[in-house]
Write a protein that holds these residues in place. Sequence first.
Motif, PDB file in Angstrom:
ATOM      1  N   ALA A   1     163.693 -11.740 -70.419  1.00  0.00           N
ATOM      2  CA  ALA A   1     163.099 -10.474 -70.871  1.00  0.00           C
ATOM      3  C   ALA A   1     161.742 -10.274 -70.220  1.00  0.00           C
ATOM      4  CB  ALA A   1     162.970 -10.463 -72.390  1.00  0.00           C
ATOM      5  N   LEU A   2     161.553  -9.097 -69.615  1.00  0.00           N
ATOM      6  CA  LEU A   2     160.267  -8.710 -69.033  1.00  0.00           C
ATOM      7  C   LEU A   2     159.885  -7.371 -69.641  1.00  0.00           C
ATOM      8  CD1 LEU A   2     157.958  -9.045 -67.005  1.00  0.00           C
ATOM      9  CD2 LEU A   2     159.426  -8.021 -65.250  1.00  0.00           C
ATOM     10  N   LYS A   3     158.844  -7.360 -70.476  1.00  0.00           N
ATOM     11  CA  LYS A   3     158.430  -6.163 -71.207  1.00  0.00           C
ATOM     12  C   LYS A   3     157.196  -5.557 -70.537  1.00  0.00           C
ATOM     13  CE  LYS A   3     161.591  -6.636 -74.359  1.00  0.00           C
ATOM     14  NZ  LYS A   3     161.281  -6.694 -75.782  1.00  0.00           N
ATOM     15  N   LEU A   4     157.348  -4.322 -70.057  1.00  0.00           N
ATOM     16  CA  LEU A   4     156.262  -3.621 -69.374  1.00  0.00           C
ATOM     17  C   LEU A   4     156.018  -2.229 -69.970  1.00  0.00           C
ATOM     18  CD1 LEU A   4     157.488  -4.513 -65.769  1.00  0.00           C
ATOM     19  CD2 LEU A   4     155.580  -5.602 -66.969  1.00  0.00           C
ATOM     20  N   ASP A   5     156.585  -1.961 -71.139  1.00  0.00           N
ATOM     21  CA  ASP A   5     156.465  -0.637 -71.749  1.00  0.00           C
ATOM     22  C   ASP A   5     154.997  -0.240 -71.903  1.00  0.00           C
ATOM     23  OD1 ASP A   5     159.372  -0.414 -72.358  1.00  0.00           O
ATOM     24  OD2 ASP A   5     158.923  -2.103 -73.667  1.00  0.00           O
ATOM     25  N   LEU A   6     154.725   1.055 -71.685  1.00  0.00           N
ATOM     26  CA  LEU A   6     153.382   1.628 -71.844  1.00  0.00           C
ATOM     27  C   LEU A   6     152.371   1.087 -70.843  1.00  0.00           C
ATOM     28  CD1 LEU A   6     153.240   1.657 -75.747  1.00  0.00           C
ATOM     29  CD2 LEU A   6     153.336   3.659 -74.269  1.00  0.00           C
ATOM     30  N   CYS A   7     152.839   0.471 -69.772  1.00  0.00           N
ATOM     31  CA  CYS A   7     151.943   0.116 -68.663  1.00  0.00           C
ATOM     32  C   CYS A   7     151.922   1.307 -67.712  1.00  0.00           C
ATOM     33  CB  CYS A   7     152.424  -1.153 -67.954  1.00  0.00           C
ATOM     34  SG  CYS A   7     152.272  -2.656 -68.947  1.00  0.00           S
TER      35      CYS A   7
ATOM     36  N   ASP B   1     155.932 -10.671 -72.177  1.00  0.00           N
ATOM     37  CA  ASP B   1     155.572  -9.335 -72.678  1.00  0.00           C
ATOM     38  C   ASP B   1     154.168  -8.984 -72.192  1.00  0.00           C
ATOM     39  OD1 ASP B   1     155.100  -6.996 -73.994  1.00  0.00           O
ATOM     40  OD2 ASP B   1     155.547  -7.741 -75.995  1.00  0.00           O
ATOM     41  N   LEU B   2     154.093  -8.003 -71.291  1.00  0.00           N
ATOM     42  CA  LEU B   2     152.817  -7.510 -70.773  1.00  0.00           C
ATOM     43  C   LEU B   2     152.614  -6.042 -71.147  1.00  0.00           C
ATOM     44  CD1 LEU B   2     153.139  -9.030 -67.177  1.00  0.00           C
ATOM     45  CD2 LEU B   2     151.813  -9.969 -69.076  1.00  0.00           C
ATOM     46  N   SER B   3     153.349  -5.552 -72.120  1.00  0.00           N
ATOM     47  CA  SER B   3     153.355  -4.126 -72.415  1.00  0.00           C
ATOM     48  C   SER B   3     152.014  -3.630 -72.944  1.00  0.00           C
ATOM     49  CB  SER B   3     154.465  -3.809 -73.426  1.00  0.00           C
ATOM     50  OG  SER B   3     154.298  -4.553 -74.603  1.00  0.00           O
ATOM     51  N   ASN B   4     151.823  -2.319 -72.815  1.00  0.00           N
ATOM     52  CA  ASN B   4     150.611  -1.640 -73.284  1.00  0.00           C
ATOM     53  C   ASN B   4     149.348  -2.226 -72.672  1.00  0.00           C
ATOM     54  OD1 ASN B   4     149.283   0.384 -74.675  1.00  0.00           O
ATOM     55  ND2 ASN B   4     149.066  -0.826 -76.537  1.00  0.00           N
ATOM     56  N   ASN B   5     149.415  -2.545 -71.394  1.00  0.00           N
ATOM     57  CA  ASN B   5     148.243  -2.931 -70.610  1.00  0.00           C
ATOM     58  C   ASN B   5     148.127  -1.945 -69.445  1.00  0.00           C
ATOM     59  OD1 ASN B   5     147.129  -5.471 -71.806  1.00  0.00           O
ATOM     60  ND2 ASN B   5     149.190  -6.214 -71.420  1.00  0.00           N
ATOM     61  N   PRO B   6     147.544  -0.766 -69.702  1.00  0.00           N
ATOM     62  CA  PRO B   6     147.547   0.299 -68.682  1.00  0.00           C
ATOM     63  C   PRO B   6     146.773  -0.041 -67.419  1.00  0.00           C
ATOM     64  CG  PRO B   6     146.175   0.900 -70.573  1.00  0.00           C
ATOM     65  CD  PRO B   6     146.923  -0.335 -70.963  1.00  0.00           C
ATOM     66  N   GLY B   7     145.956  -1.109 -67.465  1.00  0.00           N
ATOM     67  CA  GLY B   7     145.181  -1.481 -66.277  1.00  0.00           C
ATOM     68  C   GLY B   7     145.999  -2.184 -65.211  1.00  0.00           C
ATOM     69  N   ILE B   8     147.199  -2.664 -65.577  1.00  0.00           N
ATOM     70  CA  ILE B   8     148.042  -3.356 -64.590  1.00  0.00           C
ATOM     71  C   ILE B   8     148.619  -2.321 -63.634  1.00  0.00           C
ATOM     72  CG2 ILE B   8     150.112  -4.742 -64.234  1.00  0.00           C
ATOM     73  CD1 ILE B   8     149.693  -5.987 -66.938  1.00  0.00           C
ATOM     74  N   LYS B   9     148.342  -2.487 -62.340  1.00  0.00           N
ATOM     75  CA  LYS B   9     148.846  -1.544 -61.338  1.00  0.00           C
ATOM     76  C   LYS B   9     149.988  -2.128 -60.517  1.00  0.00           C
ATOM     77  CE  LYS B   9     144.687   1.284 -60.889  1.00  0.00           C
ATOM     78  NZ  LYS B   9     144.175   0.858 -62.193  1.00  0.00           N
TER      79      LYS B   9
ATOM     80  N   GLY C   1     144.309  -5.654 -72.610  1.00  0.00           N
ATOM     81  CA  GLY C   1     143.432  -5.238 -71.513  1.00  0.00           C
ATOM     82  C   GLY C   1     143.595  -6.008 -70.215  1.00  0.00           C
ATOM     83  N   ILE C   2     144.730  -6.662 -70.010  1.00  0.00           N
ATOM     84  CA  ILE C   2     144.969  -7.343 -68.731  1.00  0.00           C
ATOM     85  C   ILE C   2     144.999  -6.304 -67.610  1.00  0.00           C
ATOM     86  CG2 ILE C   2     146.619  -8.714 -67.386  1.00  0.00           C
ATOM     87  CD1 ILE C   2     147.642  -9.887 -69.943  1.00  0.00           C
ATOM     88  N   GLN C   3     144.363  -6.616 -66.495  1.00  0.00           N
ATOM     89  CA  GLN C   3     144.382  -5.718 -65.342  1.00  0.00           C
ATOM     90  C   GLN C   3     145.064  -6.345 -64.127  1.00  0.00           C
ATOM     91  OE1 GLN C   3     140.706  -3.790 -64.459  1.00  0.00           O
ATOM     92  NE2 GLN C   3     140.391  -3.149 -66.570  1.00  0.00           N
ATOM     93  N   LYS C   4     145.189  -7.663 -64.159  1.00  0.00           N
ATOM     94  CA  LYS C   4     145.794  -8.345 -63.013  1.00  0.00           C
ATOM     95  C   LYS C   4     146.499  -9.606 -63.494  1.00  0.00           C
ATOM     96  CE  LYS C   4     144.640 -10.043 -58.372  1.00  0.00           C
ATOM     97  NZ  LYS C   4     143.535 -10.368 -57.430  1.00  0.00           N
ATOM     98  N   ILE C   5     147.672  -9.861 -62.933  1.00  0.00           N
ATOM     99  CA  ILE C   5     148.444 -11.048 -63.273  1.00  0.00           C
ATOM    100  C   ILE C   5     148.336 -12.052 -62.133  1.00  0.00           C
ATOM    101  CG2 ILE C   5     150.702 -11.929 -63.963  1.00  0.00           C
ATOM    102  CD1 ILE C   5     149.470  -9.943 -65.905  1.00  0.00           C
ATOM    103  N   SER C   6     148.029 -13.286 -62.465  1.00  0.00           N
ATOM    104  CA  SER C   6     147.858 -14.321 -61.446  1.00  0.00           C
ATOM    105  C   SER C   6     149.182 -14.630 -60.748  1.00  0.00           C
ATOM    106  CB  SER C   6     147.312 -15.597 -62.092  1.00  0.00           C
ATOM    107  OG  SER C   6     147.327 -16.668 -61.169  1.00  0.00           O
ATOM    108  N   PRO C   7     149.160 -14.754 -59.419  1.00  0.00           N
ATOM    109  CA  PRO C   7     150.384 -15.147 -58.687  1.00  0.00           C
ATOM    110  C   PRO C   7     150.928 -16.498 -59.130  1.00  0.00           C
ATOM    111  CG  PRO C   7     148.709 -14.321 -57.166  1.00  0.00           C
ATOM    112  CD  PRO C   7     148.032 -14.489 -58.497  1.00  0.00           C
ATOM    113  N   SER C   8     150.060 -17.328 -59.711  1.00  0.00           N
ATOM    114  CA  SER C   8     150.503 -18.657 -60.134  1.00  0.00           C
ATOM    115  C   SER C   8     151.383 -18.619 -61.375  1.00  0.00           C
ATOM    116  CB  SER C   8     149.297 -19.565 -60.393  1.00  0.00           C
ATOM    117  OG  SER C   8     148.502 -19.062 -61.451  1.00  0.00           O
ATOM    118  N   ILE C   9     151.672 -17.425 -61.888  1.00  0.00           N
ATOM    119  CA  ILE C   9     152.535 -17.309 -63.066  1.00  0.00           C
ATOM    120  C   ILE C   9     153.918 -17.887 -62.799  1.00  0.00           C
ATOM    121  CG2 ILE C   9     153.472 -15.004 -62.545  1.00  0.00           C
ATOM    122  CD1 ILE C   9     153.139 -14.424 -65.596  1.00  0.00           C
TER     123      ILE C   9
END
Length: 1055
Positions: A530-536, A508-516, A490-498
């Motif tokens: 590796a950057l996983k964004l599947d199902l976002c 892996d941030l996949s299957n978090n549809p709230g990320i825009k 259920g993540i909706q936003k990723i911090s810029p400090s990442i």
Amino acid sequence: MAEAIAFDIAAELIIKLSSRALSQVGLWWNLKHDIHDLKRTVCQIKAVLLDAEEKSVTDNLVKVWLEELKDVLYDADDLLDDFSTEALRKDVSGGNKLTKEVRLFFSTSNQFAYGLKMGRKMKAIKARLASIESGTNTFGFIPHDRPAKTSFMTKRRQQTHSFESIVANIIKSVTHHAPDQNLEMDQLQKQLRDKIDGKKYLLVLDDIWNEDLEKWSRLKKLLVGGAKGSRIIVTTRSLRVAEITNKCQSHVLKLKGLSDDDAWSLFKKIAFEQGHADSTNSAFVEVGRQISERCGGVPLAIRTIAGTLSLKKTANEWHSFKENELAKISKIEGELLPILKLSYDHLPSHLKHCFAYCRLYPKDYRIEVQALVQFWIAQGFIKKLYQSQSLEEIGFGYFKDLIERSFFQEVEGDLMEDMTCKMHDLMHDLAESVAGMESSIVDSKKLQGKKLRTLLNFPNNIDQNFSYETSDLIIANCRCLRVLKLDSIGIQKISPSICKLKYLRYLDLSNNPGIKILPQSICKIQTLLALKLDLCDGLKELPKKIEKLVNLTHLGCEDCNGLTHMPCGIGKLTSLETLSMFVVDKDGSHGGADLSELRLLNNLRGHLEITNLGFVKNAKEKFKAANLKEKQHLRSLVLEWNVDIDDEDDYEKSLEDLQPHPNLKKLFITGWRGDAEFPSWISFLTNLVHIKIMGRGGKFKHLPSFAQFPCLQDLVICDLTELEYMDDNSPKGSQGEPQSFFPSLKYLCLQDCPNMKSWWRTTKPIDDDSNEDDTTDMGPSTMAFPCLSSLTIQNCPLTSMPLYPSLDDKLKLRNTSSRPLKQTMKMNITSTTPSTSTSSLPLSRLKSFLVGNIEGLDTHTLDECLQHLTSLKRLTIRDCKEVDLEGMQWEPLKNLSHLKIYNIPKLVSLPIWLQHLVQLKTLKIHNCNGLRSLLPVFQHLTFLEEFEVMDCKELELSGAGIQIFQDHTSLRSLWLQNIPKCRHLPEWLQHLTNLQELYLVNLPNLTSLPDEMRCLTSLEYLQIGEIPQLEERCPKGIGAEWQRIAHIPSIGLNQ
């Protein structure tokens, strides 16, 4: 475990410290001597690690020494990574090869200050290592030649043997829903009593370890309320548990292992058939039997030990194993871990920590093999022997090595990207044992000070909402992370400090549809592999400067349907092996990348989907520029046009210019409306296993012949409105021998092709009354699919096609001709399937049959067909206006478990022959307006578990049939919908004591519920919909009907 990890880290450090680039950096920052001293110290320590490993088994001080060493080596590894990660912030595109290597260690900011800072860190590490090196003399280690704490996040560890978890799991198995985690113990106990009191149950408690007598007494008190005949089975590896849970020793069954003969048979199959040993050599056989006997008849121990020995080539090696390692194991009853650990001890160093790493997965978890291999890569466990190798291929080789030694089981899938597996619980225990302090389970609120390199979240069935603050907490406290898995939370936003996670390799941030949107700062993590964004599917765009992720190997964006374009510069990521989706910018308004950026991405593997092809400008040039034919590692390709209206330029967008490499296994073309001719390159793709062509009104009039494709297993053709035939040849044309006609095809689907009347090109119209229907034996010259398992034909007026007598899975026929079916039924199956040793009826192995609106299908034809279907388990008959089910013989369908009858106007009552269907579990009747009664047949369907009646306007449920349900105690689900003559629920409802679900929908004349509702003590869910006059009487606590339904845990009202 520490020694294995320390050994590999030391080896990796020596490689890094020997690099030409680091030597140059040492000169610039005056660190040359420090680097040389560090390398010398690491080499000396590495030389004694194998001896330290042997001594650590019995000496706890050596174990402590190894742990301290490991921590320093990790810090040294982080320091060298610092050089790389800081330097990668510079542009590495210019200069010669040496300059590029040097820039990996060259900071863009204050060079002098940075050099001083790194120098201090290196001197500190040297001092720590020098102190540890002195321990080599203290312990007297002898030189031999021969990744950090990890965790997954959870609120708290739920031990499978705790009393609370046993109660919660029993409730979950009864209700199919996990109880609220916040419930107190007394609330859980009340829920359990409510569910089982008065009911007959069978409860299996598997692999129990809890030896607390008081807690078992409490559990027994909870369970005694069941009806007479209830039973509890407990399985355990602890005799103490067996004694506590059952005072009657006669009820304790001690399971024995395999007999000596069976154990030896299993041992031989693995050790000899899969290995190097000679099963005819008496030396092997003698020692092998002795080793087999020491495994105690336990299949897992036998498989594991035999798998280890299969790699040993001489009888002397087998004898040494028996006399040394195996002899050290005390024969304690039920103690398998020491035996299993022998196989672990014989693993090469690089496989030891790959196996131990799997301790991070929960028990019984289905592991995705590709993700596991990528975790190993991110941790640095995978080493290249030469530059052209793919790390993923090497890692997959590691996995296969562990499979051969039985460290994994239940492997499913053929290709790595689709493959999954599990670990046996005992193997998981072994992984935990050897991992020791290498891994731990931590609460997300207690991350401070943890030098975590892996942080895995395994979502449970309860929805999680991961807070922005928690992600900031991770970033602030876990700066050493290499792997961060935060999918499905259920993540909706990723911090810029990442970007502060500068060592991160896997995200892996996949299957978090709230990320825009992703922060642009993510492009500063140049170490990312590796950057996983599947199902976002809420994600609108990828970071604009993604080209800075120069090490990126895997970019997963499958089913990111919200993406509008790909960022310019993505074509510079020439290390990419995964790019699951490439989205063409529809109108160019986003300044997105065009197809030419795919030109140099020739390392792409697995799956690639290219969407919005219908919007490409200068299509011929751009299609060629995509250079698909050079992408030899691609296995699956989707070409999607996404155009809703005809494009005048479609004719310029020739499929001919999108030629893929012949290695392709899967091809999916959808929405193409251009050429009426199929591209010539299709004939070269002879490795294809799956073909799917969805036209959306496409212009193809015919397709090339796929009949000779040797590997083709699945063929799906949909929505080709102009398609007239599949094959230029005639039925007796150049198809070759019957065995070479679609030799591997298992599944065929032909759907929504309204102009396809024949499989073959023909100038002669085919009449459904052709004399060919009367042929009693079609003979060996008749063309048929030799191994087809499933067939779907829908909305295609096919009157002539290859026949299908050997179907053994599914047959679905809707809105098509009955002629091929009639011909198939009259075939001699042995004439087309030489592998079948005895003659049998066509379709006699079919498991599922759906027939609907078939031209020329009458009662006699359908009845004749059903006589063959003796293996049928599922049958759907729908939209057959000429069929009278009463006139059919149902007795041969003795295995039928699911029957659906939809829109059969001649159905007035249930056919008398249905009473022979003793295996019938599900019966659904829809839209049969002639149906007036369920009697007298229904009362004989006593094994029925699910019954559904919808849209039957003349059906009477009450009246003379008042007793019909008295014997239907097996019924679990009842659905009544749109039955106008249902004015009240009948009294027979009270006999459905096992009913769990009741659906009442659109019953316009139902105004109240009967008192008998209180008798439905097993009812878990009641749905009342589209019955406003009843719904208004059911509000909780105050409705007139509430007292009749208050005992039901879940009630759904549409109001």
